[in-house]
Design a protein around this motif. Structure first.
Motif, short mmCIF file in Angstrom:
data_model
loop_
_atom_site.label_atom_id
_atom_site.label_comp_id
_atom_site.label_asym_id
_atom_site.label_seq_id
_atom_site.Cartn_x
_atom_site.Cartn_y
_atom_site.Cartn_z
N ARG A 169 1.12 -0.57 0.33
CA ARG A 169 0.19 0.00 0.16
C ARG A 169 0.67 1.29 -0.33
N LEU A 170 1.86 0.91 0.39
CA LEU A 170 3.04 2.35 0.54
C LEU A 170 3.16 2.44 -1.03
N ALA A 171 3.69 3.99 -1.65
CA ALA A 171 4.02 3.82 -2.55
C ALA A 171 5.62 3.43 -2.79
N GLY A 172 5.72 2.95 -3.69
CA GLY A 172 6.82 3.22 -4.06
C GLY A 172 7.70 1.32 -3.38
N ILE A 173 6.82 0.38 -2.52
CA ILE A 173 7.01 -0.67 -2.33
C ILE A 173 6.13 -2.01 -3.31
N GLY A 174 6.98 -2.14 -4.05
CA GLY A 174 5.78 -3.50 -5.03
C GLY A 174 6.02 -4.86 -4.55
N THR A 175 5.20 -5.99 -5.08
CA THR A 175 4.60 -6.89 -4.76
C THR A 175 5.93 -7.53 -4.17
N GLY A 176 6.96 -7.74 -5.22
CA GLY A 176 8.16 -8.64 -5.18
C GLY A 176 9.61 -7.77 -4.10
N SER A 177 8.90 -7.03 -4.04
CA SER A 177 10.17 -6.43 -2.99
C SER A 177 9.34 -6.94 -1.07
N ALA A 178 8.34 -6.11 -1.29
CA ALA A 178 7.04 -6.46 0.28
C ALA A 178 7.22 -8.16 0.35
N TRP A 179 7.07 -9.01 -0.91
CA TRP A 179 7.25 -10.49 -0.54
C TRP A 179 8.59 -11.03 -0.21
N THR A 180 9.84 -10.44 -0.26
CA THR A 180 11.27 -10.68 -0.06
C THR A 180 11.11 -10.33 1.16
N LEU A 181 10.85 -8.80 1.86
CA LEU A 181 10.91 -8.23 2.99
C LEU A 181 10.08 -9.27 4.02
N VAL A 182 9.00 -9.65 3.92
CA VAL A 182 8.23 -10.45 4.55
C VAL A 182 8.95 -11.90 5.45
N LYS A 183 9.09 -12.52 4.10
CA LYS A 183 9.33 -13.33 3.97
C LYS A 183 10.79 -14.13 4.78
N GLU A 184 12.00 -12.87 4.33
CA GLU A 184 13.24 -12.73 4.58
C GLU A 184 13.20 -11.89 6.31
N LEU A 185 12.58 -10.77 6.41
CA LEU A 185 13.16 -9.89 7.45
C LEU A 185 12.17 -10.13 8.54
N PHE A 186 10.64 -9.43 7.77
CA PHE A 186 9.60 -9.02 8.96
C PHE A 186 8.50 -10.06 9.26
N GLY A 187 8.94 -11.34 8.50
CA GLY A 187 7.53 -12.32 8.74
C GLY A 187 7.79 -13.14 9.59
N TRP A 188 8.79 -13.73 9.89
CA TRP A 188 9.22 -14.99 11.77
C TRP A 188 9.99 -14.31 12.36
N ARG A 189 10.96 -13.51 12.39
CA ARG A 189 11.56 -12.96 13.23
C ARG A 189 11.00 -11.64 14.21
N ARG A 190 11.60 -11.89 15.44
CA ARG A 190 11.17 -10.80 16.12
C ARG A 190 12.18 -9.91 16.47
N PHE A 191 12.06 -8.11 16.41
CA PHE A 191 13.16 -7.45 17.19
C PHE A 191 11.76 -6.63 18.42
#
Length: 383
Positions: free
Chosen positions: A249-271
């Motif tokens: 939903r944020l302008a400048g971020i596409g599906t491919g980039s969002a997919w990589t960020l969630v699956k590699e970083l934000f989806g299963w890691r907890r900061f």
């Protein structure tokens, strides 16, 4: 005062009554070092993947150390090509295992040092004992994803490899054509068919056949890329990936980039804080201060390189599609008026701030200040 009298003063000794085991994993064989912290370690070599022999080695080591009953077993190995299947198998056997970051293991700083698999496994064993004795910062322990979380990373990683293959095939075709002073802007599609029909007759049979085979491989890779990208789009629009849909939903971020960020970083890691996030991305500063010398060495570049590269690319995209945001204004005020070198330094700083902003956006619902949101997709709303 002698070193042996002071080396362990004020430190906890290894917890006795446990069996410690360290793996040095190889392609064809594994080296095991087993000990209880009292006796000298026992060593054995195991065929790679022979889990039955590992259990036998544990039984023999317990008998040698005089450990009876349900004695706790603690083990470790370095993260590498074997992945996490061994960790899961050890956990099923009731063994508390650690997967450690290879780069965090301390090494001898002499210019020439002995290095063998046996010495490496013994070093891991001693550090494992120190870790369980309370020295928790002796190394960095990897966080283990679940099998499902690990499997979810396959799609975008395969996409990355396929795109590299596509570029390699295209470059190869262009190189072969240049040998005969033939240049084409785009390989593939309707324009390519007409262009190739017109110019193929100028080439010798061997070269023409090679280019056609190369183009067949390029077409196969292109079809697989389209299939995976279509699958990603379908899952996001159907509501199966809410975190990815939220990022897009944020302008400048596409599906491919969002997919990589969630699956590699934000989806299963907890900061717990922004410092942990920057450290995971390798965007944390690396100071060097010794005596009168005080130098900033730049970012550490340790951690998830896919996410780090992507965040730098997204930082440039953010400047283009979110010019009114507070992050873009901060960059423009500090770095835009400077030279190219300062802009390259500034984009890394922007990438770090953007990563923190996206983490807060997903974790707490905080929209980055003055950021522009895309209108909701009608298909996603209906789903």
């Amino acid at each position: 005062m002698n070193a042996p009298d002071t080396a362990l003063r004020g430190q906890d000794m290894p917890i006795t009554g446990w069996l410690y085991m360290a793996f040095e994993l190889g392609d064809k064989s594994w080296k095991l070092s087993l000990g209880d912290g009292v006796r000298a370690p026992s060593r054995c070599s195991v065929a790679a993947g022979d889990t039955a022999f590992v259990l036998t080695a544990i039984t023999k080591a317990k008998a040698r150390c005089g450990l009876t009953g349900q004695v706790p077993v603690r083990s470790c190995y370095e993260a590498g090509r074997d992945g996490f299947w061994l960790h899961r198998w050890l956990t099923e056997q009731g063994i508390a295992n650690l997967v450690v970051d290879s780069a965090s293991i301390e090494v001898n700083r002499r210019a020439r040092r002995a290095k063998t698999d046996r010495l490496d496994s013994d070093k891991l064993l001693s550090m494992l004992m120190r870790y369980h004795a309370g020295e928790r910062r002796v190394w960095a322990v990897a966080r283990i994803p679940s099998p499902e979380q690990e499997d979810e990373r396959r799609v975008h990683r395969e996409l990355g490899r396929l795109r590299q293959e596509r570029t390699a095939h295209s470059n190869r075709i262009r190189s072969l054509l240049v040998l005969h002073d033939l240049r084409v802007e785009r390989i593939g599609g309707r324009t390519w068919v007409g262009w190739w029909t017109q110019h193929a007759a100028r080439l010798l049979p061997g070269l023409r056949a090679e280019i056609e085979r190369e183009f067949e491989r390029l077409s196969l890779v292109a079809r697989q890329i389209r299939a995976l990208e279509t699958m990603q789009q379908h899952q996001v629009r159907s509501g199966a990936q809410p975190a990815i849909a939220l990022l897009t939903r944020l302008a400048g971020i596409g599906t491919g980039s969002a997919w990589t960020l969630v699956k590699e970083l934000f989806g299963w890691r907890r900061f717990h804080n922004r410092r942990e996030l920057a450290g995971c991305l390798g965007l944390a500063p690396t100071p060097y201060a010794s005596g009168a010398s005080n130098v900033e060495q730049g970012i550490s570049k340790a951690g998830n390189k896919r996410s780090r590269w992507l965040m730098v690319e997204l930082a440039w995209s953010w400047l283009r599609f979110q010019p009114a945001s507070q992050l873009s204004q901060w960059f423009n005020q500090r770095f835009a008026v400077a030279g190219k070198r300062m802009r390259r330094i500034g984009i890394v700083a922007l990438a770090r701030r953007l990563a923190i902003a996206l983490w807060r956006y997903l974790e707490y619902g905080e929209i980055p200040l003055e950021a522009r949101l895309k209108p909701l997709d009608s298909e996603a709303v209906a789903a």
